[in-house]
Each structure stands twice: as structure tokens, then as C-alpha cells.
Design a protein around this motif. Structure first.
Motif, PDB file in Angstrom:
ATOM      1  N   ASN A 202      61.777 -63.895  37.603  1.00  0.00           N
ATOM      2  CA  ASN A 202      62.706 -62.631  37.192  1.00  0.00           C
ATOM      3  C   ASN A 202      62.703 -62.574  35.646  1.00  0.00           C
ATOM      4  N   TYR A 203      63.352 -61.411  35.289  1.00  0.00           N
ATOM      5  CA  TYR A 203      63.486 -61.139  33.807  1.00  0.00           C
ATOM      6  C   TYR A 203      64.790 -61.706  33.281  1.00  0.00           C
ATOM      7  N   SER A 204      64.700 -62.812  32.632  1.00  0.00           N
ATOM      8  CA  SER A 204      65.529 -63.540  32.235  1.00  0.00           C
ATOM      9  C   SER A 204      65.786 -63.138  30.617  1.00  0.00           C
ATOM     10  N   PHE A 208      66.366 -57.813  28.689  1.00  0.00           N
ATOM     11  CA  PHE A 208      66.800 -57.144  29.828  1.00  0.00           C
ATOM     12  C   PHE A 208      68.288 -57.089  29.840  1.00  0.00           C
ATOM     13  N   ALA A 276      66.441 -58.329  39.683  1.00  0.00           N
ATOM     14  CA  ALA A 276      65.536 -58.640  38.491  1.00  0.00           C
ATOM     15  C   ALA A 276      66.080 -59.534  37.733  1.00  0.00           C
ATOM     16  N   TRP A 277      67.326 -59.514  37.531  1.00  0.00           N
ATOM     17  CA  TRP A 277      68.126 -60.588  36.452  1.00  0.00           C
ATOM     18  C   TRP A 277      68.312 -61.853  37.081  1.00  0.00           C
TER      19      TRP A 277
END
Lengths: 397, 440
Positions: A202-204, A208, A276-277
Motif C-alpha cells: 500500500n502507499y504508506s 500520499f 491504497a493507504w
């Protein structure tokens, strides 16, 4: 009381009346508050314990957008949806599926295949053809936003055009959420079923979080502009008296469909960013319970105000979060009690009540000013105040 | 103008008071939690407890939570670990997988717990594992599960299928003399994987699958399934139904008029807890395979049941998963004492592997290689009191096999293997595969 009118008096009256009539699109407090929040996040270090706080923040922002999407249709237009999580959930699932399939290209499952694990234990050996396009991330993003919006359009075209509204509409949306939830559990080979979708990259990163924040600000402005424009006035009139709005010549169904689509788009964006998060979606994210929870946030924060959903989501979720840690056995009772208290004491929600109180105050001041000057100016008083509900006007007269 | 000034002054006061009240209201819980944590920071070792206390699986998870608290109280009463007391940090993940992941993150990052005792369903374990792997935490997981997994950061103290099925299925065929199996389960990962192994065992021992059926999770209407069972010609039902489904299925099975003498239900899941919920008369004569039953006659168990009842009321029942939750707490305490540190890598590589404990079910041990636990196997027949009469017990403890050889001959789980170790030495950002699985 006769008084000699002075220039100062006239100036003051006209200023007060102007202030009331033309509330600015983006009020000063929102600009100051927003900037402060952005600065705070920017200054916040991104590691260790603090990374955790920021990860919560990103999540809460997604919840807030979701609540805002409900506020648009419920607070401003009077459509109570108990299935808004359908749009949130589809957005989230599309993104999660895309990320998961991309992730498994480089990380084989426990059996050594390059397909998501849930497909594997359901007997699939390769990703089904209709799902392969989702591997393309930009296409997945388009899908995640467009599919829910189109679905909302269809739903609106079917129900609102047939003059289905009020409690019937709420029941249908509830059914919608139940259907999607059952669908996800039943077709687990494609959706991960009961276990949901987890374990993908995921986009951490902090960038983001900035992105989520930017989208939040954008949606805040969109909601504010939309509800304070002419369209917003029509929406409110649809909410307050549908028949009258229709007799005035407005196509009520079309306005409803429009706002329903905007709201679905917002919910889908929130869902997509959430997936995504956070790096985890489950069937609970699409269900009626989650939808109703968001309705509660909106009610607590203040429906019919743009800030309300933000306050509600942060307050309820925040309280839930801190209390479930410190008072694990009691927190549900406390949160429930808080909810009942807010609804009983402040039926318009926290922000709604504050706004009402501020309006009263402004009106009281202006009345004093007006009484001091010319009596017949009062006649053209506050009926133009866009935010005032009829009930309030009754009281002040 | 003085009128306005006075008025606005008063209003401003009111406004300030309201704002203050709001701030206090919003901030109080946070300050409160911070103070609790701070007060006890220096002289304790923090252990996270992550079981749902609300929501759909709260009934069983509350019992795990209770067992772990009991173990911690006992350990503390004996003086704690390394001269420090264990301090439980309890979180309620509300039976929702998202909240599990969120709370796991909180326990690791904010509370900085040495390890987390937690999770019950496979879904919840799978949702928290990425968190534990990323931040290198230690999770002790007490539930029986479908296996074929071994994460560096997780220690599995519940049974894997080879400890529940490898003896159970042949026993049904040879001792009960029943060969025609009707498989029924809930539609998710655990029953599907379990039935895969049951089918392999049936092939090996000469049994036969009459039908295999999955009902949606949460479905509690089984009349059509029971009709099919009655007309299918099977002579034993193998059930992987879970939760409330178990209660509904057993009841409707009895209402339909099938007795345990006609077609017994055999299952690796049903515990004393579900039997208490359905009423013992509905379960009489049906079989369960487990490592532990409340009726196990060891001195450790008699004292465990007594202590549990003394702590949580005389009507409390114990069950297998709870027993695992109880002894895994001791595993953790012993491991910390052994390595004299709370460093996760020390615990994972030296502290926990090989740890032994005299548990209520008998002596148990964490395997040196694969992070799973050596357990005993037992088969129980439900009696009128809602307890199990133990009809068979393994001669020795059974080695856990996350990859059973008859299904996966080319796979194994071994954290002592140099290939695995070199892979796990890399930081998480470079190598996200934290599994101990190797291809033989």
C-alpha cells in the motif's frame, strides 16, 4: 424611539445586512483552520509512534470525506441513504484488487503461484480474464471512480424518476448494501470473501497523506461551493418542500440524480484512497453497518453543514479509538451515551447547533442596530439568509 | 452603545466557556490514556492483548482474553518476569478485521508492547500479520487453524490439521466403522483447506466422500442440507461449520430425527462453549477431535479449571482455544526470562523456540523449527452434561506439520534453514517475504 439618523448608523446597518446576506464561499475561519492543520501535519515527524498517528489521520480523512458524501445527499437534499458504503466499498475493492494482483506478480503465494491467495484456495490457477485489465493501475483508478458513479446514476434514474424517496429510498439503499456484501462473501474466489483483501503493498509514504489532504480540501471546497450556489438553494428547497420546488418548475428528479452521483463519486474516492493507504479492505467496508455508522458521524457533526461531517467523523471515530483502548469494556456504552446526548441536546449536531447559535447572535445584534435606526428596514430582514431553516425564522419573527 | 458591549462581553464569555468545555471533552480521554501508561512505564513489561470484546465473535474471544489475563495475574503473583510485573494492554478490535490491523499497529508503535497475544479467526490473523512483519513484532496466536503458513513474527499455539485429523479420520473409519463421509462447512478458507486434507486422508485410508457442501458464513438454516444428508446414504457427517452455525445445525439435525447412532457428526471445531449454547441434549453422542477438553484428567487441568471458575464464576466453561491462550502467555513469560530481554529478534530466534510448559492438556512445546506447537490429540464424545467423554487419546505429543507431507511433499517450514535465515536477515523494506516456508 425616535433617533436622528447619522452616517455612522446607516453604514453600520448596511454592513450588518450585507454580512448576513453574503456569507463568503470559503469563510475566513476555514482558511485559517485549514492552513493551521496543513502546517501541523507538515511539521509532524514521520516515524515511530508518530507514523502511527499520521496513519490514523489519513484514515480519518477518508472517513470524513465519506461522511461528507452522505451529508450532501442527506443533510442538503434530504435523501437518507443507508447504503452509501456500496460506493465507498466498490472504490476500495477495485483499488485493492489492482494492488493485490500487482503485488503477487513479484510475491508468489504460499503455493508458489503468481495469483492472489484467495483465488488460489478457491481453486483458480490464473487471474480470470475479466480481471486482468485491473492490473493496469491508471485504468483501475478510473474504474474505481467511474463504476460507483455510474451505478449511482442508474440507481437514481430508477428510483428518483419514479418518485421513490423518503423511507422507501432508505430501505432500497440498505438492500443494495446487503446485496453487495453477500455478493462479496459469496464470490470469494474473486473478492477474498470473508477474509477480505490484505497483504499488498500500500502507499504508506507521507506524500500520499498530502495527497489525501489535498483531495479532502478539494472536496470541501466543492461541497461548499455546490451548497452555496443556486443549485444548492434548489437542493435545499427539494429537501424542505419537494412539491413546491416541483411547482416552481424545477426538475426535482434530475437534481437528486445529480447530487447522488456527486456524492457517490466522493464516497468512491474516499474508498479508493482508503484501500491504497490502509492496505486492507473487507466486506465490512461495503455493508449497511458501516453506512449507518457514517450517517451517525454526520448526525453528530451536524447535517446540512459542510464542516459537520468532518467534526463528526473525527470526534466519533477518535472517541471510539481512544476509549476502546483505555476502557475496553465500557467504551461502547460511553460512545453510545455520547451519541444519544448529542442528539437530544443538540438535534442539529455540534456544528449545526453552533451555527444556529451564531446566527441567532448575529440576528440579535442586527435587530438592535435596526431598532435603533429605521423601523421598516426590519421587514426585509433575514429571509434571504440561505442557511436559515424555516423553523428558525418562525421563532425569530 | 454600552448595552451592546455588555451583551457581547457576556456572550464572548459564554463562547469561551463552551469552547473550553469542548476542548476538555475531546482531550480528556487522550490525556487519561497517556497518564495510565506513563504511571506504570518503568517497572513493568507491557504485553498486548488483542481479542474482540464486542461484535460477532466476542463470546469466544472474551474467553481467550480472560484466560490470558488469568495467566498474567498468576505470573505476576509469582513475582513477574525479570523482577518486573507483566502489564496487560487491552484493546478491543470489535470483531472487525480493519480494526484488528489498526489496533495491532497501535500496540506495536505507540504502546511498544513486547508481544501481542491475540486474534481468533484466520481473517483477523491475516489482517494483522503484515503489520507484525513490517514493524517486527511478536504475535502469539492461540487458535486451531488451516496451516500452510509460517510467519517469522507469529507463534502458533493452536492445533494444525495434522494434530486434529491425522488420527481422527482413520479412527472414524476403523473404530466407528463408518466410511461414507458427508462434508459440510462454512464457505471460507478454514473449512476449504481442512476438507482438502480430510479428502486426502480418506483416499489414503479407504474412505469415501458422498458430498461436499459449503454454506455461507452466518447462515443458520440447514433444513435442505439435512434433507440431503438423510437421503445421501452417508454414514457420518464431517462438519466444519463455525460459530452460531454449529448451534443451529446440531439443533436442526436432532429436530429432523437423526440420532448420533444413525449418523454421528464428527468435527474438529465444536467445543464445550457451543454445546452449552445449544443445550447438551442436542449434542449427545457426537464426536469432536481436540487437544484439550474441560474433562481432561490431569492435575494441571483440575487446578486450571478450579482457578478459572474461582476467577470468572462457577458456571464458566473452559475450551481448547482458551487453554492455548492460557499456556501461550506462560510461553512468553518463560521466553523473556530465558533471553533476559524484550528484544523481538531475541525472542523470535532464541526465546520462544523450544519453550516447554506443563499445560492443562499435558506437556506442550514450541517446535524449534517451525513456530508451531507440539500438542496432544484427543477424541471426545459429548455427554448429557455438556462435557466430553474422552474415548481416545494419543500415546504421545504430536509434532506440528504446517505442510502435511501427504498433500505437500515438497514443502516444509524451517526457520533454522540457512536459506530462510539469510532471507530474514534483510530488513523488511528489502525483503517482504517473512515466511519460513522452503521448497525441499
Amino acid at each position: 424611539m425616535q433617533q436622528i439618523r447619522t452616517d455612522a448608523h446607516i453604514r453600520q446597518v448596511s454592513r450588518t445586512v450585507r454580512n448576513i446576506r453574503h456569507t463568503p464561499m470559503i469563510p475566513l475561519w476555514a482558511i485559517i483552520g485549514g492552513t493551521a492543520i496543513v502546517a501541523l501535519i507538515g511539521a509532524y515527524p514521520y516515524y515511530g509512534t508518530d507514523a502511527y498517528v499520521l496513519s490514523l489521520l489519513g484514515k480519518f480523512l477518508c472517513y470524513a470525506i465519506f461522511a461528507l458524501s452522505i451529508d450532501l445527499i442527506w443533510g442538503f437534499t434530504g435523501i437518507l441513504s443507508l447504503g452509501q458504503a456500496v460506493y465507498f466499498g466498490i472504490g476500495a475493492y477495485v483499488i485493492a484488487l489492482s494492488l493485490k494482483m500487482n503485488y503477487t506478480l513479484t510475491h508468489a503465494t504460499r503455493y508458489g503461484h503468481k495469483i492472489p491467495d484467495f483465488m488460489e484456495w478457491n481453486g483458480l490457477t490464473e487471474v480470470p480474464h475479466f480481471m486482468t485489465p485491473l492490473m493496469n493501475k491508471p485504468f483501475a483508478v478510473v474504474c474505481a471512480l467511474a463504476v460507483p458513479t455510474l451505478l449511482a446514476f442508474l440507481f437514481g434514474a430508477i428510483t428518483f424518476k419514479r418518485h421513490i424517496y423518503g423511507v422507501y429510498c432508505a430501505v432500497i439503499t440498505l438492500a443494495e448494501a446487503l446485496i453487495l456484501q453477500d455478493f462479496i462473501i459469496e464470490y470469494q474466489a474473486y473478492t477474498g470473501g470473508f477474509n477480505g483483501i490484505t497483504d499488498y503493498s500500500n502507499y504508506s509514504g507521507k506524500w500520499f497523506l498530502w495527497f489525501i489532504l489535498a483531495v479532502t480540501v478539494a472536496f470541501f471546497i466543492i461541497a461548499r461551493v455546490l451548497t452555496h450556489s443556486r443549485v444548492g438553494t434548489v437542493l435545499k428547497s427539494v429537501r424542505d418542500n419537494e412539491l413546491r420546488a416541483e411547482f416552481m418548475g424545477y426538475n426535482v428528479a434530475n437534481y437528486r440524480i445529480f447530487v447522488f452521483c456527486v456524492s457517490a463519486f466522493m464516497a468512491a474516492t474516499a474508498g479508493a484512497m482508503y484501500a491504497a493507504w490502509v492496505g486492507l479492505v473487507s466486506f465490512l467496508d461495503t455493508g449497511p453497518v458501516y453506512s449507518i455508522e457514517a450517517v451517525i458521524w454526520t448526525a453528530v457533526g451536524g447535517r446540512g453543514t459542510v464542516v459537520g461531517p468532518f467534526v463528526g467523523a473525527f470526534l466519533v471515530k477518535g472517541a471510539e479509538f481512544f476509549l476502546s483502548g483505555t476502557l475496553a469494556e465500557w467504551w461502547q456504552i460511553i460512545v453510545g451515551g455520547l451519541f444519544i446526548a448529542v442528539v437530544l441536546i443538540m438535534p442539529d449536531g455540534i456544528v449545526g447547533s453552533l451555527a444556529k447559535w451564531a446566527r441567532h447572535r448575529r440576528r440579535a445584534i442586527s435587530r438592535e442596530v435596526l431598532e435603533d435606526s429605521e423601523p421598516n428596514v426590519e421587514a426585509c430582514q433575514l429571509d434571504w439568509d440561505a442557511g436559515a431553516t424555516p423553523k428558525v425564522q418562525e421563532k425569530t419573527r | 452603545m454600552s448595552r451592546i458591549t455588555r451583551r457581547s462581553f457576556l456572550k464572548k464569555c459564554g463562547k469561551a466557556a463552551r469552547a473550553g468545555a469542548l476542548l476538555v471533552g475531546a482531550g480528556a480521554p487522550y490525556v487519561f490514556s497517556r497518564n495510565i501508561v506513563k504511571a506504570a512505564e518503568s517497572d513493568t513489561i507491557k504485553v498486548g492483548i488483542l481479542h474482540s470484546l464486542s461484535g460477532t465473535i466476542a463470546i469466544i474471544e472474551t474467553s481467550l482474553h480472560n484466560a490470558e489475563l488469568l495467566a498474567i495475574e498468576e505470573i505476576n503473583a509469582k513475582g513477574g518476569v525479570l523482577g518486573k510485573k507483566l502489564q496487560p494492554v487491552v484493546e478491543d478490535p470489535q470483531s472487525m478485521v480493519q480494526v484488528f490491523a489498526e489496533k495491532a499497529k497501535k500496540l506495536l508503535l505507540e504502546d511498544k508492547v513486547v508481544a501481542v497475544l491475540g486474534c481468533y479467526t484466520s481473517a483477523s490473523r491475516q489482517s494483522v500479520l503484515p503489520v507484525f512483519e513490517q514493524y517486527n513484532g511478536v504475535l502469539l496466536y492461540p487458535t486451531l487453524y488451516e496451516a500452510q503458513e509460517c510467519s517469522k513474527n507469529c507463534f502458533y499455539t493452536g492445533a494444525v490439521p495434522n494434530q486434529q485429523l491425522d488420527d481422527f479420520v482413520p479412527w472414524i473409519i476403523n473404530t466407528l466403522g463408518r466410511k461414507k463421509f458427508y462434508l459440510i462447512g462454512a464457505n471460507y478458507i478454514y473449512p476449504k483447506e481442512t476438507n482438502r486434507e480430510v479428502k486426502a486422508l480418506l483416499r489414503k485410508h479407504g474412505g469415501q466422500v458422498v458430498a461436499e457442501e459449503y454454506s455461507p458464513l452466518g447462515a443458520t438454516e440447514f433444513s435442505t442440507n439435512i434433507n440431503k444428508i438423510a437421503s445421501s446414504g452417508c454414514d457420518v457427517v464431517f462438519s466444519d461449520l463455525v460459530g452460531d452455525q454449529i448451534v443451529a445445525f446440531y439443533k436442526q439435525f436432532k429436530e429432523f430425527g437423526i440420532t448420533a447412532k444413525d449418523i454421528p457428526i464428527c468435527t474438529p471445531i465444536t467445543t464445550e462453549q457451543e454445546i452449552a449454547a445449544m443445550g447438551p441434549e442436542n449434542a449427545v453422542g457426537h464426536y469432536t477431535s481436540f487437544n484439550y477438553f474441560q474433562s481432561v484428567k490431569t492435575p494441571q487441568n483440575q487446578s486450571f479449571v478450579e482457578r478459572y471458575k474461582a476467577r470468572y464464576g462457577k458456571n464458566a466453561v473452559t475450551n481448547a482455544v482458551m487453554e492455548a491462550a492460557y499456556f501461550e502467555t506462560y510461553f512468553l513469560a518463560q521466553a523473556i526470562a530465558k533471553v533476559k530481554s524484550t528484544d523481538p529478534d531475541a525472542l523470535i530466534y532464541e526465546g520462544l523456540p523450544g519453550q516447554e510448559f506443563l499445560a492443562p492438556q499435558g506437556k506442550v512445546k514450541i517446535d524449534e523449527k517451525n513456530h508451531h506447537t507440539w500438542l496432544w490429540a484427543r477424541i471426545g464424545r459429548a455427554n448429557e452434561q455438556g462435557q466430553f467423554d474422552i474415548v481416545w487419546k494419543s500415546d504421545n505429543w504430536i509434532r506440528p506439520q504446517p505442510w502435511v507431507p501427504y498433500l505437500y511433499p515438497d514443502k516444509a517450514c524451517d526457520f533454522t534453514d540457512p536459506r530462510v535465515q539469510s532471507r530474514l536477515k534483510k530488513p523488511w523494506s528489502e525483503e517482504k517475504n517473512r515466511s519460513g516456508t522452503i521448497n525441499l
